[in-house]
Design a protein around this motif. Sequence first.
Motif, mmCIF file in Angstrom:
data_model
loop_
_atom_site.group_PDB
_atom_site.id
_atom_site.type_symbol
_atom_site.label_atom_id
_atom_site.label_comp_id
_atom_site.label_asym_id
_atom_site.label_seq_id
_atom_site.Cartn_x
_atom_site.Cartn_y
_atom_site.Cartn_z
ATOM 1 N N ILE A 190 35.297 84.020 60.598
ATOM 2 C CA ILE A 190 35.724 83.692 59.237
ATOM 3 C C ILE A 190 36.830 82.646 59.257
ATOM 4 C CG2 ILE A 190 35.086 85.910 58.207
ATOM 5 C CD1 ILE A 190 38.105 86.579 58.357
ATOM 6 N N LYS A 191 36.879 81.847 58.187
ATOM 7 C CA LYS A 191 37.933 80.849 58.015
ATOM 8 C C LYS A 191 38.794 81.290 56.835
ATOM 9 C CE LYS A 191 35.344 76.996 59.912
ATOM 10 N NZ LYS A 191 34.919 75.611 59.755
ATOM 11 N N MET A 192 39.978 81.788 57.138
ATOM 12 C CA MET A 192 40.860 82.317 56.097
ATOM 13 C C MET A 192 41.512 81.184 55.313
ATOM 14 S SD MET A 192 42.649 85.514 58.146
ATOM 15 C CE MET A 192 43.463 84.491 59.370
ATOM 16 N N ASN A 193 41.559 81.347 53.993
ATOM 17 C CA ASN A 193 42.195 80.377 53.098
ATOM 18 C C ASN A 193 43.563 80.836 52.613
ATOM 19 O OD1 ASN A 193 40.086 78.547 53.077
ATOM 20 N ND2 ASN A 193 39.181 79.359 51.201
ATOM 21 N N LEU A 194 43.849 82.134 52.733
ATOM 22 C CA LEU A 194 45.050 82.690 52.119
ATOM 23 C C LEU A 194 46.118 83.008 53.164
ATOM 24 C CD1 LEU A 194 43.343 85.024 49.508
ATOM 25 C CD2 LEU A 194 43.989 82.606 49.298
ATOM 26 N N PHE A 195 47.357 82.784 52.780
ATOM 27 C CA PHE A 195 48.502 82.932 53.670
ATOM 28 C C PHE A 195 49.595 83.718 52.974
ATOM 29 C CE2 PHE A 195 52.711 81.222 54.916
ATOM 30 C CZ PHE A 195 52.690 81.517 56.273
ATOM 31 N N VAL A 217 50.019 83.540 49.036
ATOM 32 C CA VAL A 217 49.844 84.677 48.134
ATOM 33 C C VAL A 217 51.057 85.586 48.283
ATOM 34 C CG1 VAL A 217 48.453 86.722 47.593
ATOM 35 C CG2 VAL A 217 47.326 84.596 48.296
ATOM 36 N N GLY A 218 51.752 85.790 47.215
ATOM 37 C CA GLY A 218 52.939 86.650 47.236
ATOM 38 C C GLY A 218 52.643 88.050 46.747
ATOM 39 N N TRP A 219 53.637 88.678 46.165
ATOM 40 C CA TRP A 219 53.505 90.026 45.615
ATOM 41 C C TRP A 219 54.415 90.129 44.409
ATOM 42 C CZ3 TRP A 219 55.776 89.046 50.407
ATOM 43 C CH2 TRP A 219 57.166 89.149 50.440
ATOM 44 N N SER A 220 54.150 91.102 43.561
ATOM 45 C CA SER A 220 55.033 91.341 42.421
ATOM 46 C C SER A 220 55.789 92.662 42.565
ATOM 47 C CB SER A 220 54.247 91.324 41.107
ATOM 48 O OG SER A 220 53.233 92.301 41.126
ATOM 49 N N LEU A 228 47.390 106.004 40.470
ATOM 50 C CA LEU A 228 46.676 104.910 39.803
ATOM 51 C C LEU A 228 45.402 105.401 39.149
ATOM 52 C CD1 LEU A 228 47.183 102.114 42.489
ATOM 53 C CD2 LEU A 228 48.358 102.333 40.275
ATOM 54 N N GLU A 229 44.692 106.273 39.837
ATOM 55 C CA GLU A 229 43.461 106.852 39.279
ATOM 56 C C GLU A 229 43.775 107.651 38.019
ATOM 57 O OE1 GLU A 229 41.071 110.064 41.419
ATOM 58 O OE2 GLU A 229 40.106 108.206 42.104
ATOM 59 N N GLN A 230 44.811 108.479 38.064
ATOM 60 C CA GLN A 230 45.209 109.303 36.916
ATOM 61 C C GLN A 230 45.646 108.454 35.724
ATOM 62 O OE1 GLN A 230 48.257 111.727 38.713
ATOM 63 N NE2 GLN A 230 46.798 113.312 39.338
ATOM 64 N N ASN A 231 46.128 107.237 35.996
ATOM 65 C CA ASN A 231 46.612 106.358 34.933
ATOM 66 C C ASN A 231 45.644 105.211 34.619
ATOM 67 O OD1 ASN A 231 49.545 107.183 34.116
ATOM 68 N ND2 ASN A 231 49.350 107.574 36.299
ATOM 69 N N ASN A 232 44.392 105.393 35.041
ATOM 70 C CA ASN A 232 43.292 104.480 34.703
ATOM 71 C C ASN A 232 43.489 103.038 35.172
ATOM 72 O OD1 ASN A 232 41.760 106.527 33.367
ATOM 73 N ND2 ASN A 232 43.216 106.361 31.667
ATOM 74 N N TYR A 233 44.114 102.875 36.333
ATOM 75 C CA TYR A 233 44.224 101.543 36.926
ATOM 76 C C TYR A 233 43.046 101.313 37.860
ATOM 77 C CZ TYR A 233 48.931 100.605 35.252
ATOM 78 O OH TYR A 233 50.025 100.358 34.466
ATOM 79 N N GLU A 234 42.539 100.102 37.869
ATOM 80 C CA GLU A 234 41.499 99.712 38.803
ATOM 81 C C GLU A 234 42.149 98.880 39.903
ATOM 82 O OE1 GLU A 234 37.338 97.153 39.049
ATOM 83 O OE2 GLU A 234 38.513 97.108 37.204
ATOM 84 N N VAL A 235 41.887 99.257 41.146
ATOM 85 C CA VAL A 235 42.408 98.514 42.287
ATOM 86 C C VAL A 235 41.310 97.571 42.768
ATOM 87 C CG1 VAL A 235 43.331 98.661 44.628
ATOM 88 C CG2 VAL A 235 43.929 100.409 42.942
ATOM 89 N N VAL A 236 41.631 96.277 42.821
ATOM 90 C CA VAL A 236 40.670 95.264 43.266
ATOM 91 C C VAL A 236 41.300 94.434 44.377
ATOM 92 C CG1 VAL A 236 39.494 95.157 41.024
ATOM 93 C CG2 VAL A 236 41.373 93.576 41.500
ATOM 94 N N ARG A 237 40.453 93.732 45.108
ATOM 95 C CA ARG A 237 40.973 92.830 46.132
ATOM 96 C C ARG A 237 41.838 91.760 45.476
ATOM 97 N NH1 ARG A 237 36.424 90.981 50.437
ATOM 98 N NH2 ARG A 237 37.182 89.002 49.633
ATOM 99 N N PRO A 238 42.882 91.313 46.178
ATOM 100 C CA PRO A 238 43.770 90.312 45.577
ATOM 101 C C PRO A 238 43.070 89.005 45.214
ATOM 102 C CG PRO A 238 44.451 90.835 47.830
ATOM 103 C CD PRO A 238 43.360 91.775 47.471
ATOM 104 N N ASP A 239 42.064 88.596 45.972
ATOM 105 C CA ASP A 239 41.359 87.352 45.628
ATOM 106 C C ASP A 239 40.605 87.492 44.317
ATOM 107 O OD1 ASP A 239 39.712 89.154 47.123
ATOM 108 O OD2 ASP A 239 38.361 87.534 47.712
ATOM 109 N N LYS A 240 40.088 88.694 44.037
ATOM 110 C CA LYS A 240 39.398 88.936 42.762
ATOM 111 C C LYS A 240 40.419 88.944 41.616
ATOM 112 C CE LYS A 240 36.415 92.179 40.335
ATOM 113 N NZ LYS A 240 35.723 93.481 40.382
ATOM 114 N N LEU A 241 41.524 89.614 41.825
ATOM 115 C CA LEU A 241 42.570 89.694 40.802
ATOM 116 C C LEU A 241 43.117 88.308 40.459
ATOM 117 C CD1 LEU A 241 44.508 91.615 39.138
ATOM 118 C CD2 LEU A 241 46.095 91.337 41.048
#
Length: 188
Positions: A89-94, A117-120, A168-181
């Motif tokens: 694979i050729k990674m694009n994200l750092f 790609v950072g974080w909040s 997160l499940e109890q509070n109806n959050y959906e966890v997705v991959r960061p590239d999708k988000l």
Amino acid sequence: MAITFDDGPVEITLEILKVLAKYKCRAGFFCIGKNIAAQPKIFKEIIKAGHLVGNHTYTHTRKMGALSVFRMIWEIQECNKIAEETAGIKMNLFRPPFGIVSPKTQKALQETGLQSVGWSIRSFDAVLSSEEIILNRIKKRIKPGAVILLHDNNAKTVKILEQLLVFLEQNNYEVVRPDKLLKINAYS
């Protein structure tokens, strides 16, 4: 929202993968090149399970802020090289170690074509010892669109992750991959 892990792959990463599979979640793993070289099977397991992998430099030196542009480019290219040799694979994200994005880092990213790609939400799981404090710190900051930073080289993160996923499940959050988000391409 997205969950990301820095500093693997290591043996504990396998436990993280089990928890994510149990809750049918996909996450992002920003991997250190020397750890990919040491744990190629675990690196391939992350990808096989459908998670994103990204570049977290080759050595993750504590002197990151003092590196020259040339050395920073080397760190990025070597990590990408071992990822491609290991898994094709050729990674694009750092993700910059310690979140340091200096002008030198920016120049290295321009030269290599990678996107930072950072974080909040920074969990501080790498420095705090109390699982309860870490989990409460994350929960207080949760909101749609959040990107959580955890570390897959820390045993307590396994327990924190499971409790977080229940919350997160109890509070109806959906966890997705960061590239999708973030609507970005993880690979080229």
